[in-house]
Write an enzyme that holds these catalytic residues in place. Structure first.
Site, PDB file in Angstrom:
ATOM      1  N   ASP A  88       9.112 -22.295 -21.495  1.00  0.00           N
ATOM      2  CA  ASP A  88       9.495 -21.078 -22.218  1.00  0.00           C
ATOM      3  C   ASP A  88      10.188 -20.024 -21.366  1.00  0.00           C
ATOM      4  OD1 ASP A  88       8.622 -21.933 -24.726  1.00  0.00           O
ATOM      5  OD2 ASP A  88       6.541 -21.511 -24.174  1.00  0.00           O
ATOM      6  N   ASP A 142      12.355 -27.476 -29.830  1.00  0.00           N
ATOM      7  CA  ASP A 142      12.536 -26.070 -29.454  1.00  0.00           C
ATOM      8  C   ASP A 142      13.195 -25.927 -28.077  1.00  0.00           C
ATOM      9  OD1 ASP A 142      10.260 -26.897 -30.904  1.00  0.00           O
ATOM     10  OD2 ASP A 142       9.314 -24.951 -30.789  1.00  0.00           O
TER      11      ASP A 142
HETATM   12  N1  GLY Z   1       8.605 -22.535 -29.790  1.00  0.00           N
HETATM   13  C1  GLY Z   1       7.487 -22.416 -30.624  1.00  0.00           C
HETATM   14  C2  GLY Z   1       7.789 -22.141 -32.051  1.00  0.00           C
HETATM   15  O1  GLY Z   1       8.880 -22.232 -32.532  1.00  0.00           O
HETATM   16  O2  GLY Z   1       6.854 -21.809 -32.747  1.00  0.00           O
END
Ligand code: GLY
Length: 399
Positions: free
Chosen positions: A115, A177
């Site tokens: 992240d 993601d």
């Molecule tokens: N990256 C986590 C979400 O989209 O909830």
């Protein structure tokens, strides 16, 4: 004859009203940005009193929910402040943006999850883009280095989540993601003349293209890789309805991710992939008329399933970029959906009144339905991508 004429006039009137409803005006976009600006300032004032914290959502008991800098969403509010400063030139927003940047600065060194791309690029990336302040550059470069440590030449991907953090259920989890984190690497490769960052980003994007997508253009949420063979071992979901379903935000991340990869590389494969995803989404029989997706395209209780405004905002922002890269007819289709999404998100259904909604901009997003967390609430990333979409619209269609 007279009756037929009346019917014809009524029909033409009805058609012109529906076209009008489907369109978004610059005036509405700017009025909404004004509302967003006020909400952002109010949020910053409320958050000033909570050192080290960043806005996240609203808790089940109706309180403002905040996070530490370590939660994956921590960079969105600083980024939103920068967008609002860019829009308004209001120095109060710049001061607040600088304050909230400091709160996430240490994330540049975090290597235990992927992240860092979201966190540092949405915050410091926008800060540099808007101010050209060179003090931000080493922070962005360090973040790119941190993210690169998660790349494996065996799986040819960046690892999203560490094995131990998920009870060893996945050897090497890559989530769709993760495509969003590639912008940090692509941008840094060019800025710092470090081609290896771009090599990693493209290798990850190519492997994801080969393994995350189904023939219809939808994607799995989690693909886990065997760390010895480098091949996929499991096709799972974490936040979707089922392993086989199309979790709405995941589809939006993929759409945005391949669009940005095309922007940086000019590689037509990425453009084709972005189009496949866009076509899956915009032609889906269960995409509602207002174009704000249900939280999962395969949620069993559609049409009563909850919507996810964050998926709508991310998809809208991505389509506002993608429509510029494709053939004119396709471009018009994508732009039309993006405009309908803006009409919906700027309406009372999704847009909060100033001073309500704990100062978040949008209502009705959904974080994690299977866990029962962040269900039908505002979310900081719904606001961030909504503001980005409004700014993209204004840049393209402003006078
Ligand atoms: N990256 C986590 C979400 O989209 O909830």
């Amino acid at each position: 004859m007279k009756n037929i004429s009346y019917l014809l006039i009524a029909f033409i009137f009805f058609c012109s009203c529906s076209v009008k409803n489907a369109d978004i005006s610059l005036k509405t976009v700017e009025k909404t940005l004004d509302i967003a600006q006020q909400q952002t300032l109010l949020m910053a004032k409320a958050m000033e009193k909570l050192p080290g914290r960043l806005p996240k959502s609203i808790s089940p008991d109706g309180q403002l929910e905040t996070s530490s800098e370590y939660w994956w969403t921590s960079g969105f509010f600083p980024g939103q402040l920068w967008y609002m400063y860019e829009y308004s030139g209001d120095e109060r927003l710049k001061n607040q943006a600088e304050l909230f940047l400091e709160r996430v600065e240490n994330q540049q060194y975090v290597t235990d999850n992927h992240d860092v791309g979201f966190i540092v690029f949405c915050s410091f990336g926008n800060a540099y883009r808007i101010t050209s302040n060179e003090a931000y550059l080493p922070i962005i470069e360090n973040a790119a280095k941190s993210l690169s440590t998660r790349y494996s030449p065996v799986t040819k991907t960046i690892c999203s989540w560490d094995r131990a953090s998920w009870n060893n259920q996945w050897q090497y989890a890559v989530i769709i993601d993760n495509m969003m984190n590639l912008e940090l690497l692509e941008w840094s490769a060019h800025k710092f003349n470090e081609p290896r960052f771009s090599d990693i980003a493209q290798s990850h994007a190519n492997t994801t293209m080969a393994n995350h997508f189904r023939p219809d253009g939808s994607s799995f949420h989690v693909v886990s890789y065997d760390t010895i063979t480098g091949l996929p071992e499991l096709y799972h979901t974490s936040q979707g309805f089922s392993h086989e379903s199309a979790w709405a935000r995941g589809q939006a991340w993929g759409l945005y991710g391949y669009t940005l990869m095309y922007r940086y590389t000019n590689n037509k494969n990425y453009l084709d992939q972005a189009q496949k995803i866009a076509d899956f989404l915009i032609n889906h029989p269960r995409l509602p008329a207002d174009k704000i997706p249900y939280w999962d395209f395969d949620a069993p209780d559609i049409p009563n399933a909850l919507r996810d405004a964050s998926a709508g905002a991310i998809m809208c922002s991505a389509l506002l970029e993608l429509h510029q890269y494709v053939q004119p007819q396709k471009g018009r289709e994508y732009l039309d959906v993006a405009k309908k999404q803006l009409v919906s998100l700027c309406s009372d259904t999704y847009l909060a009144k100033v001073g309500t909604n704990h100062n978040f901009i949008l209502k009705h997003a959904l974080g994690h339905q299977p866990n029962g967390t962040e269900v039908d609430v505002p979310l900081s990333y719904a606001d961030y991508y909504f503001v980005e979409a409004l700014m993209r619209y204004r840049e393209q269609f402003g006078e």
